[in-house]
Design a protein around this motif. Structure first.
Motif, mmCIF file in Angstrom:
data_model
loop_
_atom_site.group_PDB
_atom_site.id
_atom_site.type_symbol
_atom_site.label_atom_id
_atom_site.label_comp_id
_atom_site.label_asym_id
_atom_site.label_seq_id
_atom_site.Cartn_x
_atom_site.Cartn_y
_atom_site.Cartn_z
ATOM 1 N N GLY A 161 1.042 -1.225 0.246
ATOM 2 C CA GLY A 161 -0.347 0.375 -0.374
ATOM 3 C C GLY A 161 0.680 1.518 -0.252
ATOM 4 O O GLY A 161 2.109 1.583 0.669
ATOM 5 N N GLU A 162 0.270 2.328 -0.467
ATOM 6 C CA GLU A 162 1.384 3.529 -0.724
ATOM 7 C C GLU A 162 1.631 3.890 0.871
ATOM 8 O O GLU A 162 3.083 4.668 1.043
ATOM 9 N N GLN A 163 0.536 4.149 1.498
ATOM 10 C CA GLN A 163 0.952 4.180 3.503
ATOM 11 C C GLN A 163 1.778 4.417 3.704
ATOM 12 O O GLN A 163 2.905 4.601 4.065
ATOM 13 N N SER A 164 1.838 2.595 3.893
ATOM 14 C CA SER A 164 3.248 1.696 4.026
ATOM 15 C C SER A 164 3.938 1.865 3.861
ATOM 16 O O SER A 164 5.012 2.054 4.299
ATOM 17 N N LEU A 165 3.894 2.462 2.498
ATOM 18 C CA LEU A 165 5.689 2.335 1.313
ATOM 19 C C LEU A 165 6.253 3.581 1.952
ATOM 20 O O LEU A 165 6.932 4.059 2.377
ATOM 21 N N LYS A 166 4.656 5.205 2.144
ATOM 22 C CA LYS A 166 5.370 6.278 2.617
ATOM 23 C C LYS A 166 6.313 5.622 3.885
ATOM 24 O O LYS A 166 6.876 7.011 4.518
ATOM 25 N N ASP A 167 5.479 5.341 4.754
ATOM 26 C CA ASP A 167 5.851 5.498 6.369
ATOM 27 C C ASP A 167 7.370 4.527 6.236
ATOM 28 O O ASP A 167 8.643 4.812 6.939
ATOM 29 N N HIS A 168 7.306 4.062 5.870
ATOM 30 C CA HIS A 168 9.073 2.971 5.453
ATOM 31 C C HIS A 168 9.745 3.768 5.176
ATOM 32 O O HIS A 168 11.054 3.498 5.882
ATOM 33 N N ILE A 169 9.102 4.520 3.812
ATOM 34 C CA ILE A 169 10.307 5.513 3.838
ATOM 35 C C ILE A 169 10.961 6.756 4.791
ATOM 36 O O ILE A 169 12.430 7.115 4.401
ATOM 37 N N LYS A 170 9.834 7.319 5.721
ATOM 38 C CA LYS A 170 10.165 7.967 6.754
ATOM 39 C C LYS A 170 10.170 7.880 7.494
ATOM 40 O O LYS A 170 11.264 8.298 7.983
ATOM 41 N N GLN A 171 10.498 6.541 7.476
ATOM 42 C CA GLN A 171 11.471 6.122 8.543
ATOM 43 C C GLN A 171 12.618 5.878 8.350
ATOM 44 O O GLN A 171 13.502 6.323 10.034
ATOM 45 N N GLN A 172 13.276 6.117 7.607
ATOM 46 C CA GLN A 172 14.563 5.199 6.798
ATOM 47 C C GLN A 172 15.299 6.154 6.887
ATOM 48 O O GLN A 172 16.464 6.688 6.882
ATOM 49 N N VAL A 173 14.358 7.560 6.198
ATOM 50 C CA VAL A 173 14.744 9.095 6.757
ATOM 51 C C VAL A 173 15.000 9.436 7.466
ATOM 52 O O VAL A 173 15.786 9.944 7.642
ATOM 53 N N ASP A 174 14.179 9.109 8.477
ATOM 54 C CA ASP A 174 14.581 9.462 10.054
ATOM 55 C C ASP A 174 15.858 9.031 10.996
ATOM 56 O O ASP A 174 15.570 9.499 12.097
ATOM 57 N N LEU A 175 16.636 7.758 10.592
ATOM 58 C CA LEU A 175 17.847 7.091 10.431
ATOM 59 C C LEU A 175 18.929 7.710 10.466
ATOM 60 O O LEU A 175 20.002 7.716 10.748
ATOM 61 N N GLY A 176 18.750 9.414 9.689
ATOM 62 C CA GLY A 176 19.676 9.603 9.814
ATOM 63 C C GLY A 176 19.931 9.497 8.512
ATOM 64 O O GLY A 176 21.390 10.144 8.180
ATOM 65 N N ALA A 177 19.952 10.003 7.597
ATOM 66 C CA ALA A 177 20.046 9.535 6.152
ATOM 67 C C ALA A 177 20.483 10.821 4.645
ATOM 68 O O ALA A 177 19.731 11.437 5.080
ATOM 69 N N VAL A 178 21.593 10.177 4.139
ATOM 70 C CA VAL A 178 22.015 11.539 3.515
ATOM 71 C C VAL A 178 21.639 11.121 3.016
ATOM 72 O O VAL A 178 21.800 11.824 1.176
ATOM 73 N N ALA A 179 20.681 10.013 2.065
ATOM 74 C CA ALA A 179 20.507 9.631 0.335
ATOM 75 C C ALA A 179 19.371 8.169 0.852
ATOM 76 O O ALA A 179 19.853 7.639 1.650
ATOM 77 N N LEU A 180 18.724 7.798 -0.411
ATOM 78 C CA LEU A 180 18.640 6.677 0.197
ATOM 79 C C LEU A 180 18.126 5.638 -1.569
ATOM 80 O O LEU A 180 19.154 6.659 -2.514
ATOM 81 N N TYR A 181 18.462 4.643 -1.333
ATOM 82 C CA TYR A 181 17.641 3.638 -3.069
ATOM 83 C C TYR A 181 17.070 2.983 -2.599
ATOM 84 O O TYR A 181 17.128 2.000 -1.240
ATOM 85 N N VAL A 182 16.552 2.331 -3.082
ATOM 86 C CA VAL A 182 15.538 0.969 -3.311
ATOM 87 C C VAL A 182 16.648 -0.477 -3.048
ATOM 88 O O VAL A 182 17.743 -0.138 -3.852
ATOM 89 N N TRP A 183 16.048 -1.746 -2.683
ATOM 90 C CA TRP A 183 17.255 -2.568 -1.633
ATOM 91 C C TRP A 183 17.658 -3.158 -3.008
ATOM 92 O O TRP A 183 16.221 -3.700 -4.037
ATOM 93 N N GLY A 184 18.399 -4.243 -3.076
ATOM 94 C CA GLY A 184 18.713 -4.232 -4.869
ATOM 95 C C GLY A 184 17.707 -6.005 -4.837
ATOM 96 O O GLY A 184 17.026 -5.432 -6.166
ATOM 97 N N VAL A 185 17.541 -6.335 -3.834
ATOM 98 C CA VAL A 185 16.522 -7.957 -3.612
ATOM 99 C C VAL A 185 15.481 -7.314 -3.865
ATOM 100 O O VAL A 185 14.357 -8.387 -4.988
ATOM 101 N N ALA A 186 14.653 -6.175 -4.023
ATOM 102 C CA ALA A 186 13.299 -5.625 -3.919
ATOM 103 C C ALA A 186 13.510 -5.448 -5.303
ATOM 104 O O ALA A 186 12.442 -6.091 -6.034
ATOM 105 N N ALA A 187 14.513 -4.964 -5.773
ATOM 106 C CA ALA A 187 14.216 -4.668 -7.605
ATOM 107 C C ALA A 187 14.548 -5.785 -8.369
ATOM 108 O O ALA A 187 13.927 -5.556 -9.180
ATOM 109 N N ASP A 188 15.671 -6.448 -7.846
ATOM 110 C CA ASP A 188 15.654 -7.809 -8.931
ATOM 111 C C ASP A 188 13.869 -8.680 -9.156
ATOM 112 O O ASP A 188 14.211 -8.835 -10.316
ATOM 113 N N ASN A 189 13.685 -8.945 -7.697
ATOM 114 C CA ASN A 189 11.911 -9.686 -7.831
ATOM 115 C C ASN A 189 11.646 -8.395 -8.421
ATOM 116 O O ASN A 189 9.824 -9.536 -9.267
#
Length: 226
Positions: A161-189
């Motif tokens: 779901g879009e909201q689930s994905l938004k929440d996940h992205i925000k959670q990763q940003v809040d870790l102190g991220a200076v950049a983001l990327y789509v996980w390689g395993v997920a992109a492969d699948n």
């Protein structure tokens, strides 16, 4: 009265006189020694402790500073061109069917060993960890005044779901991220399943956080599709 002295008597008297003379001489020497003034005793000067010998480390010139890994600019962040992979922090090793490897690695790679790795990396100009290990990066920076940066991945799933994905992205940003990327395993699948559109959606949502966003992969089909 006869003054004749036999030879035996002469020898006896001679021995007696000689013994008495020896005792008397020894007594005289003892008295003389006791009465003669004794020279003042010489007191040795207190021994001064020797200065500690210079060690090889003290004598040797300071080591030359480690050569630094060059950096590049990624958005607003200065990123070293060599980064630390999160596998060597979180312990998720690519070990095929060698099931003991992850347990062995975690037993060796204690928290202190991880912090030592970060310190050595920073000494050589490596300033970024990517994928996993955010908690260790934050604790290291706080405890040792480090400057290690973190680039987490975005885990995208088919039908998410879009909201689930938004929440996940925000959670990763809040870790102190200076950049983001789509996980390689997920992109492969996703590419294998014909759902590259899910990758596009994740990238567009992540870009709203004003951070550089990339796509990871293990398969060449991902960059071909993207």
């Amino acid at each position: 009265m006869s003054n004749h002295v036999t030879r035996r008597e002469f020898l006896n008297r001679s021995v007696s006189v000689a013994g008495a003379a020896t005792v008397a001489g020894a007594a005289v020497q003892t008295v003389a020694a006791a009465e003669s003034p004794q020279p003042a005793s010489v007191q040795s000067a207190p021994t001064q402790p020797s200065p500690p010998a210079a060690s090889a480390d003290d004598a040797a010139p300071s080591a030359a500073p480690a050569e630094k890994v060059p950096c590049g600019q990624l958005g607003k962040a200065k990123i070293s061109r060599l980064m630390l992979g999160g596998n060597l922090v979180s312990g998720f090793m690519h070990a095929r069917d060698l099931r003991y490897v992850n347990r062995l690695f975690r037993a060796y790679m204690t928290e202190e060993k991880i912090f030592e790795t970060f310190r050595i990396a920073e000494e050589h100009g490596i300033n970024t960890v990517f994928e996993t290990g955010a908690a260790f990066v934050a604790k290291y920076n706080e405890r040792f005044q480090g400057q290690m940066q973190f680039i987490p991945h975005i885990k995208v799933e088919i039908g998410q779901g879009e909201q689930s994905l938004k929440d996940h992205i925000k959670q990763q940003v809040d870790l102190g991220a200076v950049a983001l990327y789509v996980w390689g395993v997920a992109a492969d699948n996703l590419v294998k399943a014909g759902r590259a559109d899910e990758i596009v959606r994740a990238v567009e949502l992540a870009k709203k956080h004003d951070l550089p966003v990339g796509v990871g992969s293990h398969s060449l089909l991902v960059p071909i599709e993207c």
